[in-house]
Design a protein around this motif. Structure first.
Motif, PDB file in Angstrom:
ATOM      1  N   GLY A  32      35.623  22.601 -25.546  1.00 39.80           N
ATOM      2  CA  GLY A  32      35.447  22.912 -26.961  1.00 39.80           C
ATOM      3  C   GLY A  32      35.719  24.373 -27.270  1.00 39.80           C
ATOM      4  O   GLY A  32      36.211  25.133 -26.433  1.00 39.80           O
ATOM      5  N   VAL A  33      35.365  24.742 -28.497  1.00 41.15           N
ATOM      6  CA  VAL A  33      35.530  26.119 -28.961  1.00 41.15           C
ATOM      7  C   VAL A  33      34.155  26.657 -29.342  1.00 41.15           C
ATOM      8  O   VAL A  33      33.505  26.118 -30.241  1.00 41.15           O
ATOM      9  N   LEU A  34      33.709  27.686 -28.636  1.00 34.54           N
ATOM     10  CA  LEU A  34      32.444  28.337 -28.962  1.00 34.54           C
ATOM     11  C   LEU A  34      32.715  29.362 -30.057  1.00 34.54           C
ATOM     12  O   LEU A  34      33.406  30.356 -29.821  1.00 34.54           O
ATOM     13  N   VAL A  35      32.186  29.092 -31.257  1.00 35.64           N
ATOM     14  CA  VAL A  35      32.389  29.989 -32.398  1.00 35.64           C
ATOM     15  C   VAL A  35      31.120  30.815 -32.580  1.00 35.64           C
ATOM     16  O   VAL A  35      30.031  30.265 -32.750  1.00 35.64           O
ATOM     17  N   VAL A  36      31.270  32.140 -32.530  1.00 39.93           N
ATOM     18  CA  VAL A  36      30.133  33.050 -32.672  1.00 39.93           C
ATOM     19  C   VAL A  36      30.347  33.882 -33.926  1.00 39.93           C
ATOM     20  O   VAL A  36      31.386  34.523 -34.093  1.00 39.93           O
ATOM     21  N   SER A  37      29.369  33.861 -34.825  1.00 36.25           N
ATOM     22  CA  SER A  37      29.520  34.524 -36.121  1.00 36.25           C
ATOM     23  C   SER A  37      28.422  35.558 -36.327  1.00 36.25           C
ATOM     24  O   SER A  37      27.241  35.261 -36.188  1.00 36.25           O
ATOM     25  N   ASN A  38      28.836  36.795 -36.623  1.00 35.14           N
ATOM     26  CA  ASN A  38      27.917  37.789 -37.201  1.00 35.14           C
ATOM     27  C   ASN A  38      28.683  38.445 -38.342  1.00 35.14           C
ATOM     28  O   ASN A  38      28.995  37.782 -39.316  1.00 35.14           O
ATOM     29  N   HIS A  39      29.015  39.735 -38.258  1.00 32.88           N
ATOM     30  CA  HIS A  39      29.873  40.319 -39.297  1.00 32.88           C
ATOM     31  C   HIS A  39      31.341  40.028 -39.011  1.00 32.88           C
ATOM     32  O   HIS A  39      32.205  40.282 -39.844  1.00 32.88           O
ATOM     33  N   GLN A  40      31.614  39.496 -37.810  1.00 31.97           N
ATOM     34  CA  GLN A  40      32.943  39.030 -37.437  1.00 31.97           C
ATOM     35  C   GLN A  40      32.818  37.607 -36.909  1.00 31.97           C
ATOM     36  O   GLN A  40      31.708  37.104 -36.712  1.00 31.97           O
ATOM     37  N   GLU A  41      33.959  36.965 -36.678  1.00 32.81           N
ATOM     38  CA  GLU A  41      33.927  35.634 -36.072  1.00 32.81           C
ATOM     39  C   GLU A  41      34.700  35.669 -34.757  1.00 32.81           C
ATOM     40  O   GLU A  41      35.883  35.997 -34.730  1.00 32.81           O
ATOM     41  N   GLY A  42      34.021  35.375 -33.683  1.00 33.51           N
ATOM     42  CA  GLY A  42      34.653  35.296 -32.378  1.00 33.51           C
ATOM     43  C   GLY A  42      34.781  33.850 -31.935  1.00 33.51           C
ATOM     44  O   GLY A  42      33.896  33.032 -32.216  1.00 33.51           O
ATOM     45  N   ARG A  43      35.881  33.541 -31.275  1.00 35.19           N
ATOM     46  CA  ARG A  43      36.097  32.189 -30.750  1.00 35.19           C
ATOM     47  C   ARG A  43      36.403  32.280 -29.263  1.00 35.19           C
ATOM     48  O   ARG A  43      37.291  33.023 -28.858  1.00 35.19           O
ATOM     49  N   ILE A  44      35.662  31.506 -28.474  1.00 37.04           N
ATOM     50  CA  ILE A  44      35.881  31.424 -27.032  1.00 37.04           C
ATOM     51  C   ILE A  44      36.243  29.980 -26.712  1.00 37.04           C
ATOM     52  O   ILE A  44      35.483  29.058 -27.006  1.00 37.04           O
ATOM     53  N   TYR A  45      37.417  29.784 -26.129  1.00 36.87           N
ATOM     54  CA  TYR A  45      37.946  28.448 -25.872  1.00 36.87           C
ATOM     55  C   TYR A  45      37.599  28.024 -24.446  1.00 36.87           C
ATOM     56  O   TYR A  45      37.818  28.777 -23.490  1.00 36.87           O
TER      57      TYR A  45
END
Length: 317
Positions: free
Chosen positions: A164-177
């Motif tokens: 899957g895709v781990l989506v991490v959100s704070n003031h930015q959006e990071g995606r870890i595949y």
């Protein structure tokens, strides 16, 4: 909880830090076991495909010692990133069952005496509150990285071979595949020019925000990370430590940088890599701009900028 002699024993609960019941707690009682699974007659019911009919059993003995046993589940039971058949539990341990991560927490005296029907009702209230906060399916894995740091979360995903895709959100959006638990790509705010390695290293430093494990994305990338998840995490955490070491000497990321005027220090004394960094300062004018456009990792680039400042080639405005 109390011992047979009447002396008080710590009361514990399982706190859901991801999954349908995120935010809810299930108190544990002395001399009691709870069975977790998909079957409706069990103590803790988790209705999702990755949970077996009878998945795991948690026991609390008369002196408050807690253990967990996998009941031959299809997808396994994980404690602190390790797949277990049976294990002793201690305060702070994190258990992964399906898409639910549960943390063993200490409660005040008497908390373990809460009626089971009341505990289950509170879990349903937590599920309703979670559903109101998000439009994602109940089976998706969501939570807060304040509750489970990203390195721990990725270790859980690695051992349980999540896709899957781990989506991490704070003031930015990071995606870890993720592919079978292995990290193969990362990006921040869709800025692919940053590169997957630098993006991953930065996301790992985030300590606040929401996470969600979304279904696998069929998108293909020209460059993939080929190191193991463990090696990626070790390198990212090493860089974080090194960056913190010099951070007090660095200007803020947004501060303007400019070549010293007049430029008295002789350019011929600069090594080629420092000349390249000087050019990045001239072109982009801030520490953030230099770090984003340098081919070097953030620590190497920041140390080079610091050298240029100390040798009076560059000034922070």
């Amino acid at each position: 909880m109390s011992t047979s002699s009447g002396s008080p024993v710590k009361s514990y609960a399982l706190k859901f830090i991801s999954g349908k019941y995120q935010g809810g707690e299930f108190p544990l009682k002395a001399d009691k076991q709870i069975v977790i699974g998909r079957s409706s007659e069990l103590d803790m019911v988790l209705v999702e495909d990755m949970v077996s009919r009878k998945h795991a059993r948690i026991r609390v003995n008369s002196v408050g010692q807690i253990s967990i046993e996998d009941l031959g589940s299809t997808n396994g039971t994980f404690v602190n990133g390790e797949k277990v058949k049976q294990a002793a539990l201690k305060e702070g341990d994190r258990i992964l069952i399906g898409t639910s991560i549960l943390k063993l927490i200490h409660q005040g005296l008497g908390a373990g005496e809460v009626d089971e029907s009341v505990a289950k009702q509170k879990l349903e209230e937590a599920a309703a509150a979670q559903a109101a906060r998000t439009s994602t399916k109940a089976s998706s894995m969501t939570g807060k990285i304040e509750e489970i740091p990203l390195p721990d979360l990725l270790q859980l995903f690695y051992t349980s071979k999540k896709n899957g895709v781990l989506v991490v959100s704070n003031h930015q959006e990071g995606r870890i595949y993720l592919r079978q638990g292995r990290v193969y790509y990362a990006v921040i705010d869709e800025n692919h020019n940053l590169g997957p390695q630098k993006s991953f290293n930065r996301i790992i430093t985030w300590e606040e925000g929401d996470f969600e494990l979304r279904p696998a994305d069929p998108q293909e990338f020209m460059v993939e990370l080929d190191s193991s998840t463990e090696a990626l995490l070790m390198d990212a955490l090493r860089q974080l430590d090194e960056y913190k070491r010099i951070q007090q000497e660095l200007p803020p990321l947004s501060a303007q940088l400019a070549l010293a005027t007049p430029l008295m220090a002789p350019l011929r004394e600069l090594a080629p890599e420092l000349l390249d960094m000087l050019q990045l300062v001239h072109n982009y004018g801030s520490l953030a701009g230099v770090l984003n456009h340098s081919e070097q990792d953030d620590v190497v680039a920041a140390e080079a900028v610091l050298q240029l400042i100390k040798r009076d080639y560059v000034r922070a405005l």
